[in-house]
Design a protein around this motif. Structure first.
Motif, PDB file in Angstrom:
ATOM      1  N   GLU A 229      94.689  79.939  17.183  1.00  0.00           N
ATOM      2  CA  GLU A 229      93.159  80.389  17.424  1.00  0.00           C
ATOM      3  C   GLU A 229      92.308  79.275  16.275  1.00  0.00           C
ATOM      4  OE1 GLU A 229      91.516  84.022  18.570  1.00  0.00           O
ATOM      5  OE2 GLU A 229      92.372  82.482  19.654  1.00  0.00           O
ATOM      6  N   SER A 230      93.279  78.716  15.292  1.00  0.00           N
ATOM      7  CA  SER A 230      92.425  77.932  14.314  1.00  0.00           C
ATOM      8  C   SER A 230      92.071  76.855  15.084  1.00  0.00           C
ATOM      9  CB  SER A 230      93.347  77.438  13.161  1.00  0.00           C
ATOM     10  OG  SER A 230      94.717  76.888  13.733  1.00  0.00           O
ATOM     11  N   LEU A 231      92.849  76.173  16.012  1.00  0.00           N
ATOM     12  CA  LEU A 231      92.448  75.181  16.990  1.00  0.00           C
ATOM     13  C   LEU A 231      91.060  75.147  17.998  1.00  0.00           C
ATOM     14  CD1 LEU A 231      92.589  71.974  17.519  1.00  0.00           C
ATOM     15  CD2 LEU A 231      94.451  72.738  19.201  1.00  0.00           C
ATOM     16  N   MET A 232      91.637  76.508  18.443  1.00  0.00           N
ATOM     17  CA  MET A 232      90.648  76.992  19.574  1.00  0.00           C
ATOM     18  C   MET A 232      89.322  77.397  18.929  1.00  0.00           C
ATOM     19  SD  MET A 232      92.147  76.537  22.520  1.00  0.00           S
ATOM     20  CE  MET A 232      90.545  77.190  23.316  1.00  0.00           C
ATOM     21  N   SER A 233      89.134  77.572  17.808  1.00  0.00           N
ATOM     22  CA  SER A 233      87.817  78.082  17.376  1.00  0.00           C
ATOM     23  C   SER A 233      87.003  76.699  17.112  1.00  0.00           C
ATOM     24  CB  SER A 233      88.029  78.516  15.815  1.00  0.00           C
ATOM     25  OG  SER A 233      88.397  77.680  15.034  1.00  0.00           O
ATOM     26  N   ARG A 234      87.374  75.478  17.542  1.00  0.00           N
ATOM     27  CA  ARG A 234      86.750  74.204  17.317  1.00  0.00           C
ATOM     28  C   ARG A 234      86.949  73.518  18.606  1.00  0.00           C
ATOM     29  NH1 ARG A 234      89.358  70.772  12.644  1.00  0.00           N
ATOM     30  NH2 ARG A 234      87.068  70.259  12.457  1.00  0.00           N
ATOM     31  N   VAL A 263      96.213  84.697  29.431  1.00  0.00           N
ATOM     32  CA  VAL A 263      95.712  86.300  29.072  1.00  0.00           C
ATOM     33  C   VAL A 263      96.707  87.063  28.287  1.00  0.00           C
ATOM     34  CG1 VAL A 263      95.217  88.492  30.145  1.00  0.00           C
ATOM     35  CG2 VAL A 263      94.360  86.396  31.099  1.00  0.00           C
ATOM     36  N   ALA A 264      98.131  86.760  28.575  1.00  0.00           N
ATOM     37  CA  ALA A 264      99.027  87.331  27.823  1.00  0.00           C
ATOM     38  C   ALA A 264      99.287  86.919  26.456  1.00  0.00           C
ATOM     39  CB  ALA A 264     100.573  87.387  28.656  1.00  0.00           C
ATOM     40  N   PRO A 268      91.602  86.027  21.079  1.00  0.00           N
ATOM     41  CA  PRO A 268      90.318  86.241  21.583  1.00  0.00           C
ATOM     42  C   PRO A 268      89.456  85.032  21.548  1.00  0.00           C
ATOM     43  CG  PRO A 268      90.763  87.331  19.518  1.00  0.00           C
ATOM     44  CD  PRO A 268      92.051  87.082  19.746  1.00  0.00           C
ATOM     45  N   VAL A 269      89.596  84.336  20.818  1.00  0.00           N
ATOM     46  CA  VAL A 269      88.780  83.137  20.812  1.00  0.00           C
ATOM     47  C   VAL A 269      89.114  82.080  21.815  1.00  0.00           C
ATOM     48  CG1 VAL A 269      88.292  80.810  19.382  1.00  0.00           C
ATOM     49  CG2 VAL A 269      88.647  83.228  18.399  1.00  0.00           C
ATOM     50  N   ALA A 270      90.577  82.152  21.986  1.00  0.00           N
ATOM     51  CA  ALA A 270      90.948  81.013  23.092  1.00  0.00           C
ATOM     52  C   ALA A 270      90.373  81.659  24.534  1.00  0.00           C
ATOM     53  CB  ALA A 270      92.568  80.958  23.117  1.00  0.00           C
ATOM     54  N   LEU A 271      90.511  83.151  24.694  1.00  0.00           N
ATOM     55  CA  LEU A 271      90.347  83.784  25.892  1.00  0.00           C
ATOM     56  C   LEU A 271      88.472  83.644  26.180  1.00  0.00           C
ATOM     57  CD1 LEU A 271      92.691  86.723  25.790  1.00  0.00           C
ATOM     58  CD2 LEU A 271      93.072  84.500  27.011  1.00  0.00           C
ATOM     59  N   SER A 272      87.828  83.277  25.173  1.00  0.00           N
ATOM     60  CA  SER A 272      86.472  83.477  25.281  1.00  0.00           C
ATOM     61  C   SER A 272      85.973  82.016  25.872  1.00  0.00           C
ATOM     62  CB  SER A 272      85.857  83.569  24.015  1.00  0.00           C
ATOM     63  OG  SER A 272      85.928  82.670  23.272  1.00  0.00           O
ATOM     64  N   ALA A 299      88.784  80.491  47.682  1.00  0.00           N
ATOM     65  CA  ALA A 299      88.832  81.883  47.610  1.00  0.00           C
ATOM     66  C   ALA A 299      89.856  82.215  46.384  1.00  0.00           C
ATOM     67  CB  ALA A 299      89.517  82.442  48.939  1.00  0.00           C
ATOM     68  N   ALA A 300      90.758  81.411  46.172  1.00  0.00           N
ATOM     69  CA  ALA A 300      91.882  81.422  45.013  1.00  0.00           C
ATOM     70  C   ALA A 300      91.066  81.492  43.701  1.00  0.00           C
ATOM     71  CB  ALA A 300      92.716  80.394  44.955  1.00  0.00           C
ATOM     72  N   ILE A 301      90.065  80.406  43.570  1.00  0.00           N
ATOM     73  CA  ILE A 301      89.435  80.054  42.280  1.00  0.00           C
ATOM     74  C   ILE A 301      88.395  81.561  42.249  1.00  0.00           C
ATOM     75  CG2 ILE A 301      87.631  78.953  40.942  1.00  0.00           C
ATOM     76  CD1 ILE A 301      90.434  77.714  41.452  1.00  0.00           C
ATOM     77  N   ALA A 302      87.721  81.887  43.250  1.00  0.00           N
ATOM     78  CA  ALA A 302      86.958  83.145  43.353  1.00  0.00           C
ATOM     79  C   ALA A 302      87.830  84.359  42.990  1.00  0.00           C
ATOM     80  CB  ALA A 302      86.249  83.464  44.789  1.00  0.00           C
ATOM     81  N   GLN A 303      88.916  84.469  43.386  1.00  0.00           N
ATOM     82  CA  GLN A 303      89.496  85.695  42.852  1.00  0.00           C
ATOM     83  C   GLN A 303      90.031  85.607  41.381  1.00  0.00           C
ATOM     84  OE1 GLN A 303      92.910  86.917  45.462  1.00  0.00           O
ATOM     85  NE2 GLN A 303      93.965  87.905  43.763  1.00  0.00           N
ATOM     86  N   LEU A 304      90.299  84.572  40.799  1.00  0.00           N
ATOM     87  CA  LEU A 304      91.003  84.458  39.609  1.00  0.00           C
ATOM     88  C   LEU A 304      89.620  84.366  38.604  1.00  0.00           C
ATOM     89  CD1 LEU A 304      93.042  81.293  39.749  1.00  0.00           C
ATOM     90  CD2 LEU A 304      93.954  83.782  39.458  1.00  0.00           C
ATOM     91  N   ASN A 305      88.552  84.000  39.081  1.00  0.00           N
ATOM     92  CA  ASN A 305      87.227  84.215  38.141  1.00  0.00           C
ATOM     93  C   ASN A 305      86.919  85.537  38.085  1.00  0.00           C
ATOM     94  OD1 ASN A 305      87.260  81.926  37.431  1.00  0.00           O
ATOM     95  ND2 ASN A 305      85.650  81.044  38.619  1.00  0.00           N
ATOM     96  N   ALA A 306      87.373  86.582  39.050  1.00  0.00           N
ATOM     97  CA  ALA A 306      86.837  88.028  39.341  1.00  0.00           C
ATOM     98  C   ALA A 306      87.854  88.904  38.276  1.00  0.00           C
ATOM     99  CB  ALA A 306      86.670  88.614  40.679  1.00  0.00           C
ATOM    100  N   GLU A 307      88.911  88.195  37.738  1.00  0.00           N
ATOM    101  CA  GLU A 307      89.921  88.880  37.204  1.00  0.00           C
ATOM    102  C   GLU A 307      89.741  88.594  35.653  1.00  0.00           C
ATOM    103  OE1 GLU A 307      93.603  87.710  38.450  1.00  0.00           O
ATOM    104  OE2 GLU A 307      93.330  88.226  40.466  1.00  0.00           O
ATOM    105  N   ARG A 308      90.404  89.602  34.991  1.00  0.00           N
ATOM    106  CA  ARG A 308      90.307  89.665  33.557  1.00  0.00           C
ATOM    107  C   ARG A 308      90.698  88.022  32.972  1.00  0.00           C
ATOM    108  NH1 ARG A 308      94.498  90.962  29.490  1.00  0.00           N
ATOM    109  NH2 ARG A 308      93.650  91.132  27.472  1.00  0.00           N
ATOM    110  N   GLY A 309      90.103  87.379  31.922  1.00  0.00           N
ATOM    111  CA  GLY A 309      90.569  86.486  31.309  1.00  0.00           C
ATOM    112  C   GLY A 309      89.615  85.254  31.356  1.00  0.00           C
ATOM    113  N   PRO A 310      89.910  83.919  31.161  1.00  0.00           N
ATOM    114  CA  PRO A 310      88.907  82.925  30.902  1.00  0.00           C
ATOM    115  C   PRO A 310      88.415  82.614  32.321  1.00  0.00           C
ATOM    116  CG  PRO A 310      90.909  82.108  30.508  1.00  0.00           C
ATOM    117  CD  PRO A 310      91.430  83.706  30.493  1.00  0.00           C
TER     118      PRO A 310
END
Length: 345
Positions: A229-234, A263-264, A268-272, A299-310
């Motif tokens: 998270e310390s790296l992802m915040s930057r 996701v697993a 939270p910073v990375a997932l944002s 269709a694959a990208i659309a499905q992934l973007n409809a799911e939880r996560g980045p």
């Protein structure tokens, strides 16, 4: 969530209504890379190509936009979003010796690279500027040269630090004669990436500058180690690459693999952070009908973007190596058709 309601009435006065929730999002940017960093303008013509990946070694004296690459400036000024990979890996310079040069009136001397990476048995190990060299400030001149050239480019880019840290570290690294394991190399890389980010962010950057760190995304433990998270915040983006190299690989499974780990395992910073797929491709040896596979990507990208996560926001096809389009014309047609569909529009 916003909701739209539609009510209809027939000639007899009967009415019916239906409602649906909806959300508004920016289209995913369909992108490209052409082998050897060649001019992709002709390949991109007539298609909804809005993103581009490029690669530069910090050793090279011509980083932005690169030697004899006016087309890069033209594409950038036309609104194509650039993902510029800056690598410590040494290439594009006449030798691996010491470099001395001046940047904006300041003289720099940078020692030759002292690290080896990609230490696959039976291969020649590439040289790279070491993480220790970076942290000691010995590579500051390389960063200064890159920044000076970047400021004249005329537009902001995403700077991706490293191409694939996991590929670089898979068999360990060696710096100044000392060997480091994969995990040790990951930890040292995070320190070096933080140094580089601190260096850049302490200076005036072109508007729209963003940052990410490059991963192939094929090893879960490495992905976790290189995304504290310390790296992802930057950082502004997550990044991984996605290739189909087996007949059983589907577009959904290839793009999903690293997202599921994020996701697993990540915070939270990375997932944002949104996701740039700097490279994706289909290896024709295992999947001869590349065009059919490419057609399943929207269709694959659309499905992934409809799911939880980045959310995946850019996907740049890698027309080189594993992703070489064969035949090229058929592959480009498939890419144009894919990028003309939701979620790319």
């Amino acid at each position: 969530m916003p909701r739209v309601t539609v009510q209809v009435r027939d000639a007899a006065g009967n009415t019916a209504a239906a409602a649906a929730d909806y959300s508004l999002g920016q289209p995913v940017l369909g992108g490209y890379y052409l082998s050897g960093g060649a001019d992709p303008t002709a390949d991109m013509a007539g298609g909804n190509f809005r993103s581009l990946t490029q690669y530069r070694s910090l050793a090279d004296g011509y980083i932005f936009p690169g030697y004899n690459r006016p087309w890069l400036v033209n594409l950038g000024k036309a609104g194509v979003q650039m993902n510029m990979v800056l690598e410590l890996k040494h290439y594009g310079a006449p030798s691996q010796g010491t470099q001395s040069f001046a940047v904006d009136g300041t003289n720099y001397t940078v020692p030759g690279p002292t690290m080896t990476i990609q230490q696959r048995p039976g291969t020649t190990w590439p040289k790279a500027y070491g993480y220790g060299q970076v942290i000691k400030g010995q590579c500051d001149g390389l960063l200064a040269r890159a920044l000076s050239q970047y400021r004249t480019l005329g537009f902001g880019v995403n700077i991706q630090l490293a191409s694939e840290l996991d590929t670089d570290h898979e068999f360990g690294t060696t710096e100044d004669g000392k060997a480091y394991s994969w995990a040790e190399s990951d930890a040292r890389a995070v320190q070096a990436m933080n140094y580089i980010l601190t260096w850049f962010k302490a200076r005036t950057l072109p508007a729209g500058t963003t940052f990410s760190v490059g991963l192939g995304g094929f090893d879960r433990a490495c992905f976790q180690r290189t995304h504290p998270e310390s790296l992802m915040s930057r950082l502004d983006y997550l990044q991984w690459n996605a290739y189909a190299t087996n007949a059983s690989h589907t577009a959904l499974s290839r793009f999903r693999r690293t997202k599921d780990w994020a996701v697993a395992d990540l915070g939270p910073v990375a997932l944002s952070r949104p996701v740039i797929i700097a490279e994706w491709g289909v290896r024709v040896a295992e999947i001869p009908n590349q065009a059919a596979w490419i057609a399943t990507v929207p269709a694959a990208i659309a499905q992934l973007n409809a799911e939880r996560g980045p959310r995946i926001v850019r996907t740049n096809y890698f027309n080189s190596g594993w992703g070489t389009l064969t035949p090229k014309a058929t592959g480009l047609t498939a890419l144009r058709e894919a990028y003309a569909k939701r979620p790319y529009v």
